[in-house]
Scaffold this motif. Structure first.
Motif, short mmCIF file in Angstrom:
data_model
loop_
_atom_site.label_atom_id
_atom_site.label_comp_id
_atom_site.label_asym_id
_atom_site.label_seq_id
_atom_site.Cartn_x
_atom_site.Cartn_y
_atom_site.Cartn_z
N TRP A 102 -40.59 42.52 -29.79
CA TRP A 102 -40.15 42.11 -28.32
C TRP A 102 -39.68 40.69 -28.02
O TRP A 102 -38.62 40.45 -27.33
N GLY A 103 -40.37 39.75 -28.32
CA GLY A 103 -40.40 38.48 -28.27
C GLY A 103 -39.25 38.19 -29.03
O GLY A 103 -38.34 37.44 -28.33
N TYR A 104 -38.98 38.82 -30.23
CA TYR A 104 -37.74 38.47 -31.03
C TYR A 104 -36.47 38.90 -30.27
O TYR A 104 -35.42 38.16 -30.18
N ALA A 105 -36.83 40.15 -29.62
CA ALA A 105 -35.30 40.76 -29.07
C ALA A 105 -35.21 40.16 -27.93
O ALA A 105 -33.68 39.77 -27.83
N TRP A 106 -35.97 39.64 -26.92
CA TRP A 106 -35.58 38.96 -25.91
C TRP A 106 -34.89 37.47 -26.00
O TRP A 106 -33.98 37.19 -25.43
N ARG A 107 -35.48 36.70 -27.09
CA ARG A 107 -34.99 35.49 -27.51
C ARG A 107 -33.65 35.68 -27.91
O ARG A 107 -32.77 34.92 -27.70
N ALA A 108 -33.67 36.79 -29.09
CA ALA A 108 -32.03 37.06 -29.45
C ALA A 108 -31.13 37.18 -28.38
O ALA A 108 -29.93 36.65 -28.58
N CYS A 109 -31.52 37.99 -27.32
CA CYS A 109 -30.50 38.39 -26.55
C CYS A 109 -30.24 36.78 -25.51
O CYS A 109 -29.08 36.77 -25.30
N LEU A 110 -31.03 36.39 -25.37
CA LEU A 110 -30.80 35.02 -24.23
C LEU A 110 -30.25 34.14 -25.05
O LEU A 110 -29.51 33.60 -24.60
N TYR A 111 -30.63 33.82 -26.35
CA TYR A 111 -29.84 32.78 -27.18
C TYR A 111 -28.49 33.34 -27.46
O TYR A 111 -27.30 32.55 -27.38
N GLY A 112 -28.22 34.67 -27.46
CA GLY A 112 -26.83 35.16 -27.68
C GLY A 112 -26.03 34.74 -26.54
O GLY A 112 -24.81 34.66 -26.46
N LEU A 113 -26.70 34.93 -24.99
CA LEU A 113 -26.02 34.71 -23.93
C LEU A 113 -25.52 33.29 -23.98
O LEU A 113 -24.32 32.90 -23.55
N LEU A 114 -26.46 32.53 -24.08
CA LEU A 114 -26.22 31.03 -24.13
C LEU A 114 -25.12 30.49 -25.18
O LEU A 114 -24.20 30.12 -24.82
N VAL A 115 -24.99 31.33 -26.50
CA VAL A 115 -23.91 31.12 -27.27
C VAL A 115 -22.72 31.38 -26.43
O VAL A 115 -21.55 30.82 -26.70
N LEU A 116 -22.30 32.67 -26.00
CA LEU A 116 -21.30 33.21 -25.33
C LEU A 116 -20.99 31.98 -24.02
O LEU A 116 -19.85 31.80 -23.92
N LEU A 117 -21.86 31.73 -23.23
CA LEU A 117 -21.47 30.89 -22.19
C LEU A 117 -21.03 29.42 -22.66
O LEU A 117 -20.28 28.91 -21.82
N SER A 118 -21.57 29.02 -23.74
CA SER A 118 -21.19 27.86 -24.35
C SER A 118 -20.03 27.72 -25.27
O SER A 118 -19.89 26.86 -25.87
N PHE A 119 -19.22 28.82 -24.99
CA PHE A 119 -18.16 29.13 -26.14
C PHE A 119 -18.40 28.74 -27.47
O PHE A 119 -17.81 28.15 -28.13
N GLY A 120 -19.66 29.30 -27.98
CA GLY A 120 -20.21 28.96 -29.49
C GLY A 120 -20.83 27.69 -29.71
O GLY A 120 -21.40 27.57 -30.85
N LEU A 121 -20.81 26.69 -28.67
CA LEU A 121 -21.44 25.45 -29.27
C LEU A 121 -22.82 25.57 -29.40
O LEU A 121 -23.45 24.52 -30.28
N LEU A 122 -23.67 26.63 -29.13
CA LEU A 122 -24.99 26.49 -29.17
C LEU A 122 -25.12 27.55 -30.08
O LEU A 122 -26.44 27.98 -30.43
N LEU A 123 -24.47 27.93 -30.95
CA LEU A 123 -24.54 28.93 -32.13
C LEU A 123 -25.54 28.28 -32.95
O LEU A 123 -26.91 29.26 -33.44
N PRO A 124 -25.70 27.00 -33.32
CA PRO A 124 -26.82 26.65 -34.38
C PRO A 124 -28.15 26.73 -33.69
O PRO A 124 -29.14 27.06 -34.44
N LEU A 125 -28.36 26.66 -32.26
CA LEU A 125 -29.60 26.65 -31.32
C LEU A 125 -30.03 28.01 -31.84
O LEU A 125 -31.25 28.34 -32.13
N ARG A 126 -29.08 29.10 -31.41
CA ARG A 126 -29.57 30.34 -31.75
C ARG A 126 -30.02 30.69 -33.14
O ARG A 126 -31.13 31.14 -33.49
N THR A 127 -29.28 30.56 -34.26
CA THR A 127 -29.64 30.46 -35.69
C THR A 127 -30.90 29.82 -35.88
O THR A 127 -31.81 30.32 -36.51
N PHE A 128 -31.28 28.61 -35.48
CA PHE A 128 -32.40 28.05 -35.90
C PHE A 128 -33.57 28.49 -35.19
O PHE A 128 -34.47 28.82 -35.70
N GLN A 129 -33.63 28.71 -33.77
CA GLN A 129 -34.73 29.35 -33.02
C GLN A 129 -35.07 30.82 -33.57
O GLN A 129 -36.24 30.89 -33.57
#
Lengths: 390, 412
Positions: free
Chosen positions: B146-173
């Motif tokens: 579940w920790g993985y799930a909420w992180r994946a959703c949260l980082y996914g949201l960040l990627v969307l809001l940043s127009f993809g600029l934070l994709l590496p953050l999501r991948t790495f985290q």
């Protein structure tokens, strides 16, 4: 090769070989010499560390081979079914020793649950799916259909109407005389009847032998159905059936049932979007089981409506019977579903029985002119019935 | 001690046989055998990968996968039923019109599955780890789906809001989350590094994505659309005049985006793999060549497509042959073929096509990919392995069943 053993005579009696041992405690490789001693059920494999000279003894009868190796240049053995220790043999000589000593070497079978557990889980899954699909979903759909505001339902039905038929390449048919005939038929059937919505009956140019009751009182008669009918009473019988669906809000119920069972069938086949053929067929079977009761109820309602309007309730059965004799399938209902023949038979019988109860004949439901107008509402002369499949 | 190199011992011919045989069994059993098929694939692949010459071992069983699957679908069915009911209530009580009704009704339940998909992925990985061994020592993963799930959703949201600029953050985290919870015996894996190191490989992808969007915007602004009617499905047809090239360039641009997305996946995998350690400083390296993986990806997809297409054509011809042959014996069957026969033949043909697709995908995509990655694995300072000890066997209840039910499993 024999230098680690002091007694040459003893060494000559037993085959000697080397292998790698992983003791299941640490990932460090140990080099061991192998020797079989003892006979029968007591026979053991002695594994002697060539550096520390520590000796392990594995009972030959308990030893297992790790199956499904990608290449047969390496053979892996375990002391029994559960021990994590592994013996890796790469030398042909060492393998020969082991194979000769254990003629019936069994493959490793990791601990499995009992068959009873599997059956228990299958039973539990069947019970859970049954309870959800045949208990919870119909229950929710029934309550939901009662709760939804009529305005929402009417608007929803209109949306469906505007989406379903253009997608099938069909359009709404209309002609002044045809519309008037349809209105006359509807008025006679619904005289003094209270419905949850104003009824909106339309003919569409779809060639299939269908009629549909969408949510919110939107009833459609398909062109194929009107062409297959031999009298206006047969069309009226079908329309009465669809009005039954409207009275019972079955269209809304079907929408809610689809919503309530979303994704659940797909789980069984491992594709939760339900795109596979198996999932689609299963979904359809379940939908048809939902509608079975609804169809019977709509038939009963139609019989009453027809009798009140002075039309024989037997008209529905007569129409079904003729279509069946011609080898045509009719699909009346909320949405299309699988209609099996035994059911159709019982529906024909029910219709005949209803006609037997008695009603006051009040003349033809449409005049000849009106009937022709309805038949030509889609702009073409009706081709002979038959050859059209629903 | 010299570094331990890894050899890959699998043979494509053996894999073909395995894939074909287990595929047929899966068809004959109406899909039930798929749990055993997956298990046998894994056993085969694991035993092919030999770090330091010692094969890996997969100890899972088909039966436990079946039980896990049943367990998972019971929970998922209850979960879905609950959300379907909520969707229904939301649709009934809050919607003002038909479109709002449909939006609530159709969106809520699928949305509710998104976190579950990540839970399923994590649990499937955890199950695989718990059934993997090397040199007799078990791998494992700590709980944390579940920790993985909420992180994946949260980082996914960040990627969307940043127009993809934070994709590496999501991948790495996310990779760090998975790695830091993985174990080999008593030794834990650790992911070092920083998400900033992934910006190099993501630039071509983002550049291409932004370029395509800009091109489309330019095209829409500089062209005029006039409706000239509707097609037979009621969809409006337009005549476009003015600047039309952006609408044609979308096809090559789309391909480029896919290509750079694949490049990013491979390159980021490689960068992060080189920054993992095991236990107290045991270093290992996985250094697949990005170009090789991208080539395998593209070539493999094409070969899989072509081979499956040929197989499908053959199977369909055969299916028609079967129907015709049955028809020969009885003319009644031709004029009025029983629905069951049509359904059965069609279902069999579709399933066979799927089997062949899977066989070819294994041969042309999964196999070369696994082989290439495995062969680049090196374990430095193997004497540090002495510090590692065995860990207890863990039971995961669902055995990857959530991933099986939601079809978010890996290649095998």
């Amino acid at each position: 090769m024999l230098q680690s053993i002091g007694n040459p005579e003893f060494a000559a009696k037993t085959a000697m070989s080397y292998a790698e041992l992983y003791d299941g405690i640490s990932p460090v490789q140990q080099r061991v010499s192998l020797r079989v001693s003892g006979e029968g059920p007591q026979a053991v494999l002695e594994l002697k560390n060539v550096e520390t000279h520590a000796v392990l003894r594995w009972s030959l009868a308990d030893m297992r081979q790790v199956p499904d190796q990608a290449r047969d240049d390496t053979f892996i053995f375990t002391p029994d079914d559960t021990d994590p220790a592994r013996l890796v043999i790469r030398e042909a000589e060492a393998l020969r020793v082991l194979v000769l000593a254990i003629p019936e070497l069994r493959p490793l079978r990791p601990a499995n649950g009992s068959l009873l557990k599997v059956l228990g889980m299958i039973g539990a899954a069947a019970a859970a799916f049954g309870a959800i699909l045949f208990g919870l979903v119909p229950f929710m759909a029934d309550r939901g259909a009662e709760m939804i505001p009529p305005q929402t339902e009417i608007a929803l039905g209109q949306t469906y109407f505007e989406q379903v038929y253009p997608a099938r390449g069909a359009h709404e048919c209309s002609s002044p005389a045809g519309d008037a005939a349809l209105a006359a038929m509807q008025a006679r059937l619904t005289r003094g009847v209270a419905l949850p919505f104003p009824l909106r009956t339309r003919v569409v140019s779809d060639p299939s032998l269908n009629a549909t009751a969408l949510p919110g009182g939107h009833v459609t008669l398909h062109r194929g159905l009107i062409e297959a009918a031999e009298s206006p009473e047969e069309v009226a019988a079908v329309l009465a059936h669809e009005i039954g669906h409207v009275a019972h809000r079955d269209g809304m119920r079907a929408v809610l049932q689809g919503m309530g069972s979303f994704g659940i069938i797909g789980l069984l086949y491992g594709d939760f979007l339900g795109g596979s053929a198996a999932a689609v067929v299963t979904q359809q079977l379940i939908t048809s089981s939902y509608s079975r009761d609804a169809e019977a109820r709509a038939d009963a309602y139609a019989h009453e409506l027809l009798a009140n309007a002075g039309v024989s309730p037997g008209a529905l059965g007569v129409f079904f019977e003729r279509l069946q004799d011609q080898g045509l399938d009719i699909e009346l209902g909320v949405f299309q579903h699988l209609n099996t023949h035994p059911e159709l038979l019982s529906r024909i019988e029910a219709s005949a029985a209803a006609a037997g109860i008695g009603f006051v004949e009040a003349g033809p439901i449409l005049s000849d002119a009106e009937w022709v107008a309805l038949q030509n509402i889609c702009g073409m002369a009706a081709p002979p019935a038959g050859g059209v499949k629903g | 001690m010299p570094a331990l190199k890894t050899e890959f011992a699998g043979d494509r011919g053996d894999l073909f046989q395995l894939a074909f045989r287990t595929g047929l069994l899966t068809v004959i059993t109406f899909g039930l055998y798929r749990f055993w098929q997956t298990t046998r694939f894994r056993r085969w692949y694991w035993s092919s990968v030999r770090p330091g010459g010692t094969p890996m071992e997969y100890t899972g069983t088909g039966q436990e996968k079946l039980i896990g699957f049943l367990f998972a679908i019971i929970l998922l069915a209850i979960y879905l039923a609950l959300f379907n009911a909520l969707a229904m209530l939301a649709a009934i009580f809050t919607s003002q019109g038909a479109s709002a009704f449909l939006i609530y009704g159709l969106m809520l339940a699928p949305l509710s599955l998104i976190p579950v998909i990540f839970v399923a992925r994590y649990r499937a990985r955890r199950y695989i780890m718990s059934r993997s061994r090397w040199r007799g020592i078990r791998f494992a993963m700590s709980p944390g789906a579940w920790g993985y799930a909420w992180r994946a959703c949260l980082y996914g949201l960040l990627v969307l809001l940043s127009f993809g600029l934070l994709l590496p953050l999501r991948t790495f985290q996310l990779e760090k989350y998975l790695t830091d919870r993985s174990w080999f015996g008593t030794a834990r894996f650790t992911q070092f590094g920083h998400f900033g190191q992934l910006y190099g490989p993501v630039i071509p992808f983002l550049f291409c994505l932004y370029g395509t969007v800009a091109m489309m915007v330019y095209g829409v602004l500089n062209s005029s659309w006039t409706q000239i009617g509707t097609d037979q499905n009621g969809m409006p047809l337009f005549h476009i005049s003015g600047t039309t090239w952006p609408f044609l360039a979308i096809y090559p641009a789309g391909l480029l985006i896919l290509l750079f997305a694949a490049y990013y996946r491979v390159a980021s995998f490689r960068i992060m793999a080189s920054m993992k350690t095991l236990g107290d400083g045991l270093e290992f390296d996985i250094h697949p060549r990005t170009r090789s993986l991208v080539r395998i990806h593209i070539l493999g997809s094409i070969l899989t497509g072509v081979a499956s297409g040929l197989a499908a054509a053959l199977i369909l011809a055969l299916a028609f042959g079967v129907m015709a042959a049955v028809g020969v014996t009885s003319t009644d069957l031709v004029e009025n073929p029983p629905v069951t026969l049509i359904v059965l033949t069609t279902a069999m043909a579709v399933m066979l096509i799927l089997v062949f697709y899977n066989v070819f995908r294994q041969l042309f995509l999964t196999f070369p990919m696994v082989r290439h990655v495995a062969e680049t694995l090196e374990i430095h300072e193997p004497e540090l392995l002495e510090t590692i000890r065995q860990r207890d066997r863990e039971d995961t209840r669902d055995a990857g069943g959530f991933a099986d039910a939601l079809d978010v499993g890996a290649a095998f």
